[in-house]
Design an enzyme around this catalytic site. Structure first.
Site, short mmCIF file in Angstrom:
data_model
loop_
_atom_site.label_atom_id
_atom_site.label_comp_id
_atom_site.label_asym_id
_atom_site.label_seq_id
_atom_site.Cartn_x
_atom_site.Cartn_y
_atom_site.Cartn_z
N GLY A 61 45.17 27.00 20.84
CA GLY A 61 44.38 27.28 22.03
C GLY A 61 43.52 28.53 22.08
CB CYS B 276 40.19 25.59 21.75
SG CYS B 276 41.78 24.73 21.91
#
Length: 347
Positions: free
Chosen positions: A181, A186
């Site tokens: 992440g 993202c």
């Protein structure tokens, strides 16, 4: 349910504390590292920065350009075997030794990897890449790939905790990719609530990997050369970059003209754009976990990678590390609440 009370840190939460140094110039700093990998026994020498295996970053053109700097490229998995054959025909071992063959974990991916690796002995890196490295299927797939390629360097991920790093290394991975992440395009942490601040993930995973003779790649979260240095300072053996190397003529992204200006499309590999392109759209049971952005066209990547490596050299001079290998031993991080003075905008 349980809550861990210990605060976890990202790159923005720390700065290096400067230390006395005998170095007189950045030119005295050696960024080349020599590795011998645990399972394959292979040796590799180069600058341990890797262009990410995203199809708007990890292109064949990027691999050729970055190899001139001793830097690796994880070539994205959407090239065909025929594309690889053409690339291999046009480039020598100095380029191919710095190119990682990326793959998923399906049976078709396994066969394709076998077909690519059979083209030449000069390809030595395989990058097994899935978003959630906590799947038991990944461990089994690593074992399968290791059995098929006992003398190749295998990277697997992505994970963020020491227990899974150890499991993947014991399954046959030489290198574990760390990061869930943190990337600039993202949105996994927003869509799922899952993640781990990248600097703490690197510190903890490096400790686990090095205890078993393995290596890690810090994958994602770097927005400037200082972040790359912090990743190395935290114990990363390699640092993987996506957004910092996107938008260049070698990146392979779609070029778009708007209002007389040139832009390049850059998107996460779990984004709507990526799934539309490679999977026929977002499956009903999934959610897109990535952004699509337009980056101002940045020209050649040579200038950018030189600037990044120059920043890392400068870090080393500030803390007295004559070699990149020494940086983590010379690192003391201080926790901070500010990074830079933005009165005239961000760098």
């Amino acid at each position: 349910m349980r809550i861990e009370q210990e605060l976890k840190l990202g790159f923005k939460d720390v700065l290096f504390r400067p230390k006395r140094s005998t170095l007189k110039s950045r030119s005295q700093v050696e960024l080349t590292r020599d590795f011998t990998f645990k399972h394959s026994g292979r040796q590799w020498s180069g600058t341990p920065v890797i262009a990410a295996n995203m199809d708007s970053v990890g292109s064949f053109a990027m691999a050729k350009a970055l190899s001139e700097h001793g830097v690796m490229t994880a070539v994205h998995k959407h090239y065909t075997v025929a594309d690889w054959a053409e690339f291999i025909k046009e480039n020598d071992a100095s380029v191919l030794k710095n190119a990682m063959v990326s793959t998923g974990t399906s049976e078709a991916d396994f066969q394709k990897t076998k077909d690519i690796m059979a083209l030449t002995d000069d390809l030595i890196f395989i990058c097994i890449d899935i978003a959630n490295g906590y799947s038991e299927h990944l461990v089994q797939y690593v074992e399968k790939v290791r059995a098929e390629f006992p003398d190749k360097v295998i990277s697997a991920g992505n994970v963020v905790t020491g227990d899974m790093v150890e499991e993947l290394i014991l399954a046959g991975a030489d290198i574990v990719k760390v990061g869930i992440g943190p990337g600039s395009v993202c949105t996994t942490r927003v869509k799922t609530g899952v993640g781990y601040p990248q600097l703490s993930a690197i510190i903890e995973c490096a400790d686990a990997a090095h205890g078993l003779g393995g290596r890690i790649i810090g994958d994602g979260g770097c927005s400037c050369a200082g972040d790359v240095s912090k990743a190395f300072g935290g114990g990363a053996d390699f640092v993987m970059l996506g957004g910092m190397l996107a938008g260049h003529e070698e990146s392979g992204g779609e070029v778009i003209e708007q209002d007389g200006k040139t832009f390049m499309k850059f998107y996460g590999m779990s984004s709507q754009s990526a799934m539309d392109k490679h999977s026929g759209g977002v499956a009903k049971y999934r959610a897109a976990e990535g952004k699509t952005v337009l980056l101002p066209f940045r020209g050649s990547v040579h200038n950018t990678i030189s600037d990044i490596l120059g920043g890392v050299r400068s870090t080393c001079t500030y803390v007295g590390a004559a070699k990149l290998k020494e940086l983590t031993k010379r690192t003391t991080f201080i926790r901070v609440q500010e990074q830079e003075n933005n009165v005239f905008g961000k760098e």
